[in-house]
Scaffold this motif. Structure first.
Motif, PDB file in Angstrom:
ATOM      1  N   VAL A  44     -51.432   5.614  -3.245  1.00  0.00           N
ATOM      2  CA  VAL A  44     -51.212   4.186  -2.995  1.00  0.00           C
ATOM      3  C   VAL A  44     -52.460   3.547  -2.400  1.00  0.00           C
ATOM      4  O   VAL A  44     -52.858   2.439  -2.781  1.00  0.00           O
ATOM      5  N   SER A  47     -55.079   3.172  -5.168  1.00  0.00           N
ATOM      6  CA  SER A  47     -54.667   2.132  -6.124  1.00  0.00           C
ATOM      7  C   SER A  47     -54.888   0.748  -5.552  1.00  0.00           C
ATOM      8  O   SER A  47     -55.425  -0.145  -6.220  1.00  0.00           O
ATOM      9  N   SER A  48     -54.473   0.544  -4.299  1.00  0.00           N
ATOM     10  CA  SER A  48     -54.562  -0.791  -3.710  1.00  0.00           C
ATOM     11  C   SER A  48     -56.008  -1.203  -3.487  1.00  0.00           C
ATOM     12  O   SER A  48     -56.363  -2.366  -3.694  1.00  0.00           O
ATOM     13  N   ARG A  49     -56.861  -0.268  -3.105  1.00  0.00           N
ATOM     14  CA  ARG A  49     -58.262  -0.623  -2.884  1.00  0.00           C
ATOM     15  C   ARG A  49     -58.963  -0.974  -4.194  1.00  0.00           C
ATOM     16  O   ARG A  49     -59.725  -1.936  -4.260  1.00  0.00           O
ATOM     17  N   GLY A  52     -57.423  -4.311  -5.514  1.00  0.00           N
ATOM     18  CA  GLY A  52     -57.804  -5.447  -4.680  1.00  0.00           C
ATOM     19  C   GLY A  52     -59.296  -5.626  -4.526  1.00  0.00           C
ATOM     20  O   GLY A  52     -59.737  -6.554  -3.837  1.00  0.00           O
ATOM     21  N   ARG A  58     -60.080  -0.414   4.982  1.00  0.00           N
ATOM     22  CA  ARG A  58     -58.834  -0.178   4.264  1.00  0.00           C
ATOM     23  C   ARG A  58     -57.925  -1.396   4.356  1.00  0.00           C
ATOM     24  O   ARG A  58     -57.997  -2.168   5.300  1.00  0.00           O
ATOM     25  N   LEU A  59     -57.045  -1.538   3.377  1.00  0.00           N
ATOM     26  CA  LEU A  59     -56.045  -2.598   3.450  1.00  0.00           C
ATOM     27  C   LEU A  59     -55.025  -2.275   4.541  1.00  0.00           C
ATOM     28  O   LEU A  59     -54.712  -1.102   4.776  1.00  0.00           O
ATOM     29  N   LEU A  61     -52.054  -1.619   4.845  1.00  0.00           N
ATOM     30  CA  LEU A  61     -50.910  -1.270   4.012  1.00  0.00           C
ATOM     31  C   LEU A  61     -50.470   0.151   4.314  1.00  0.00           C
ATOM     32  O   LEU A  61     -51.294   1.062   4.407  1.00  0.00           O
ATOM     33  N   THR A  81     -46.163   7.374  -7.673  1.00  0.00           N
ATOM     34  CA  THR A  81     -47.420   6.826  -7.153  1.00  0.00           C
ATOM     35  C   THR A  81     -48.620   7.388  -7.911  1.00  0.00           C
ATOM     36  O   THR A  81     -49.646   6.721  -8.067  1.00  0.00           O
ATOM     37  N   THR A  88     -53.881   2.211 -12.675  1.00  0.00           N
ATOM     38  CA  THR A  88     -54.933   1.417 -12.030  1.00  0.00           C
ATOM     39  C   THR A  88     -56.310   1.877 -12.484  1.00  0.00           C
ATOM     40  O   THR A  88     -57.198   1.056 -12.753  1.00  0.00           O
TER      41      THR A  88
END
Length: 348
Positions: A44, A47-49, A52, A58-59, A61, A81, A88
């Motif tokens: 996760v 993927s988010s980094r 985004g 880091r986010l 999150l 995940t 992604t």
């Protein structure tokens, strides 16, 4: 990526009815359950980094499991995940980078893929070691991790034992135990109109064998000098003397993401802080000032280090365009003999 996750689930699912919380995962301080959940957390986070385009830190999150989730449900989360990260990675353009703290501060999609595979392989090993289950992933997966994010580790007789040794999880004959370790993503040095993108051993091998190294080249590329340099770098890697920050870089034009040449170091600095550089451009890219621009950026980066005092280049007397490049980058002629003309740039 998908193969690594599938292999992990195949070995862990038959043991999902056992107690994972009360068992330590291998040599870690975490329980087997915490370690398995960490794999999903990593997926996760990566993927988010990437999605985004996060370049700093880091986010804010976090993910968690619903109360009462058993080990079967936890493995479903790992699978889901993992699929999210794989999607992604496929959707992320080649030139996009996102934050990761290891060594150079960022990674591209191939770096994140290699890191994710490393997380799966190594933490599945930790969990299975704690549970007393045999696990050995495909050699190709372990080798991919080594050639993408462990360029400082000399290849061993087999990839999986070498990866375990390199991460402090095993022994390797003839090598001292590893107690402090980390991986390297490739270094990127920005110039005005282009980026110097560090070549990893996997890419160097592909270039040496006639491939494109995963880069999109303009017409006529890569030039033979880049292939030769990739071969020398690969030889240093296989000999255990390669230092990732003093390797070979592909020159990637920022306007269109296409590679136009190669530039880099012949080796790490010697005891006097002296290091030799070399470069080439595809014919279609010459005459635009790209080489001098990239050389200035590389020189500024190198001479800002404590272990570099001077750069030098040896150029054939007949190669007047290349002599002009080093002169525009601030180098001065220091000698000339049958091997060529030597130019040097010293730090302040």
């Amino acid at each position: 990526m998908n193969e690594a996750v599938a292999g992990s689930l195949a070995v862990l699912r038959p043991a999902a009815d056992r107690d994972w919380e009360g068992v330590t995962a291998g040599r870690l301080e975490w329980s087997c359950r915490t370690t398995a959940f960490h794999i999903a957390e990593t997926f996760v986070g990566y993927s988010s980094r990437l999605a985004g385009r996060v370049l700093e830190g880091r986010l804010p999150l976090r993910i968690g499991l619903a109360e009462g989730t058993d080990n079967h449900g936890l493995l479903d989360v790992v699978e889901a995940t993992g699929a999210l990260l794989a999607a992604t990675l496929r959707a992320t353009p080649p030139g996009v980078r996102a934050f990761h703290p290891q060594r150079f501060g960022s990674a591209d999609r191939r770096g994140f893929a290699a890191m994710a595979i490393a997380e799966v392989l190594l933490h599945t090993h930790d969990v299975t070691e704690g549970l007393g289950i045999r696990y050995r992933p495909a050699e190709e997966l372990a080798e991919s991790v080594l050639t993408w994010i462990f360029p400082h580790v000399q290849p061993g007789p087999a990839a999986w034992p070498t990866l375990l040794w390199a991460t402090g999880r095993g022994e390797l004959p003839g090598r001292a135990p590893v107690t402090d370790w980390g991986w390297y993503n490739n270094l990127v040095i920005p110039a005005e109109r282009l980026d110097l993108v560090g070549i990893r051993p996997a890419e160097a091998r592909d270039l040496r064998l006639g491939g494109d190294g995963g880069f999109e080249w303009i017409d006529g590329g890569p030039y033979e000098g880049t292939r030769d340099a990739a071969g020398f770098m690969l030889k240093a890697y296989e000999g255990g003397v390669h230092r990732p920050e003093f390797g070979v870089f592909t020159l990637v034009r920022r306007a269109d993401g296409r590679a136009i040449g190669g530039m880099g170091f012949h080796s790490a600095p010697d005891e006097e802080g002296r290091v030799e550089i070399g470069y080439d451009l595809t014919e279609a890219a010459r005459g635009n000032g790209y080489a001098a621009e990239a050389l200035r950026a590389l020189a500024d980066w190198a001479l800002a280090r404590d272990d570099v005092r001077s750069l030098f280049a040896t150029i054939d007397p007949a190669n007047t365009p290349s002599q002009a490049v080093v002169s525009r980058a601030g180098f001065t002629k220091v000698s000339e003999d049958e091997e060529g003309i030597a130019f040097e740039l010293r730090g302040r």
